[in-house]
Design an enzyme around this catalytic site. Sequence first.
Site, PDB file in Angstrom:
ATOM      1  N   GLU A   1       1.661  -0.684  -4.924  1.00 18.27           N
ATOM      2  CA  GLU A   1       0.609   0.380  -5.447  1.00 18.27           C
ATOM      3  C   GLU A   1       1.339   1.810  -5.307  1.00 18.27           C
ATOM      4  O   GLU A   1       1.522   2.222  -4.300  1.00 18.27           O
ATOM      5  CB  GLU A   1      -0.585   0.464  -4.323  1.00 18.27           C
ATOM      6  CG  GLU A   1      -1.689   1.424  -4.843  1.00 18.27           C
ATOM      7  CD  GLU A   1      -2.257   2.224  -3.308  1.00 18.27           C
ATOM      8  OE1 GLU A   1      -3.359   2.601  -3.536  1.00 18.27           O
ATOM      9  OE2 GLU A   1      -1.746   2.190  -2.314  1.00 18.27           O
TER      10      GLU A   1
ATOM     11  N   ASP B   1       0.688  -1.209   0.112  1.00 26.57           N
ATOM     12  CA  ASP B   1      -0.011   0.082   0.109  1.00 26.57           C
ATOM     13  C   ASP B   1       0.922   1.353  -0.107  1.00 26.57           C
ATOM     14  O   ASP B   1       1.815   1.334   0.755  1.00 26.57           O
ATOM     15  CB  ASP B   1      -0.985   0.075   1.240  1.00 26.57           C
ATOM     16  CG  ASP B   1      -1.931   1.069   1.179  1.00 26.57           C
ATOM     17  OD1 ASP B   1      -2.754   1.066   0.296  1.00 26.57           O
ATOM     18  OD2 ASP B   1      -1.820   1.833   2.298  1.00 26.57           O
TER      19      ASP B   1
END
Length: 523
Positions: A261, A199
């Site tokens: 990401e 993330d």
Amino acid sequence: MTEGGPWWRDAVIYQVYPRSFTDSDGDGVGDLPGVLSRLPYLAGLGVDAIWLNPFYPSPQADAGYDVADYRDVDPLFGTLQDADALIAGTHAAGLRIIVDIVPNHTSSAHAWFRAALAGDRAARARYLFRPGRGDAPPNGWRSVFGGPAWTRVEDGSWYLHLFDAAQPDLDWTNPEVVAEFEDVLRFWLDRGVDGFRIDVAHGLRKDPALPELPDTLDPDVPVHIAQPGHPFWDRDEVHDIWRGWRRIVDAYPGDRTMVAEAWVLDFARLGRYLAPDELHTAFNFAFLVAPWDAAAFRTAIDDTLAGLAPAGAPATWVLSNHDVVRHATRYGGGATGQARARAAALLMLALPGGVYLYQGEELGLEEVLDIPDALRQDPNFIRTNGAERGRDGCRVPIPWSGAEPPFGFSPDRSTGTPWLPQPPSWAECTVEAQQSDPDSMLTLYRAALEIRRERLGEGGLEWLSEPGDPVLCFRRTPGDLICVVNMGAEPAEADPRATPLLTSAPIGAGRMLPAGAAAWFAD
């Protein structure tokens, strides 16, 4: 999949949003035993792996992306033993499993942050606490979720949170932070996971001077996307972190992998994350955000393949995820959106590299736009007082069976209701309703994934259409599969010499491919 090469280079990975996949205990929230029960469906769909969004202990201020303990399972989703059973079950089903890791920030309920607020100086040094400017925060940085990126605590100091106030950012210059996450990686690798989705991979390092945002930044670019000279996105120092992680992952057998990401649309910059000693792949957001337009998609495809070639990394392709409006809605919604979503699936699955599917896209699910404000839970909606509708609409629990909610998401005798309401119209979208329908979206996905597995692997593509043509046409190389996508407003002639393998809509008389349709041919 490529024979003999690492599995992840051309894998189809299915994103499971656990709280919206299957509720095994009737509390209205999906869980790990629910995921385990659906592995036969996923194996039958024809994917190679699953990626799970966070299931760790969390106050759920941001749907689990506010992690309080990285080495356990939130009771909402089950137990650590359930996680072990899911890992083992996934492997027994012939699939791999990737888990989410959230290194940019912890939850404000994490033991480190609680100690920091209690005055523990070592704990405070793991976060970005700074003095303010009088009664003002240290600078004018804004949260991705709206409002200031700083919150003041009782002693008058401020801490940074690029997302919700319940998600304090970590200080990645602190060696204790580095060591902690390296140990977390080993914890899950030892339990058998096949990799990690990282993330906010472009956001861990900040300019230590904490300067104001430069005037050179384009104000029309969304706040979460990197731009040159940004003080907290895509800084050069972040690559030291990924080199350390790569050394750990490479020490384990079985081609473990990491996907970033990283909202970095400059492929020269994105390619740096994919150096041979850093991360393996990165999500392709340039493809995801492309509008329904042949030139836009062709540019995204060409830029991706050319931009990642120097790193030797495979492309990834994705149309939807838990953070964006579902693509059937983005492409127009209704009959138009459904037709284009079918065509986009064939386009994506024909491209060289890996693919990520978001749960429910194989059912043709659209964004749920009419969730009552009182039921919305996304902090983006809350922090902007509803100015941003948030991401709840793409996170609604998916329908499995039956004629009314909860559509098999929860047990038949469940007294709980799904955590977000399902539209009654989804009775037509359930797996049960689609699985024996030869014209359904689910049938199309299953057929496409079977052909992809049989005919496609790594490689490249050769354009057969010209730039500016409203019809995209390419041949996969090596191989004989030709993909044709008609993004124009009128029917277009398909190659009369080729043999149809799969079409998103019936081909008309004279081999005419309808507008908003795609077809695969064998040359």
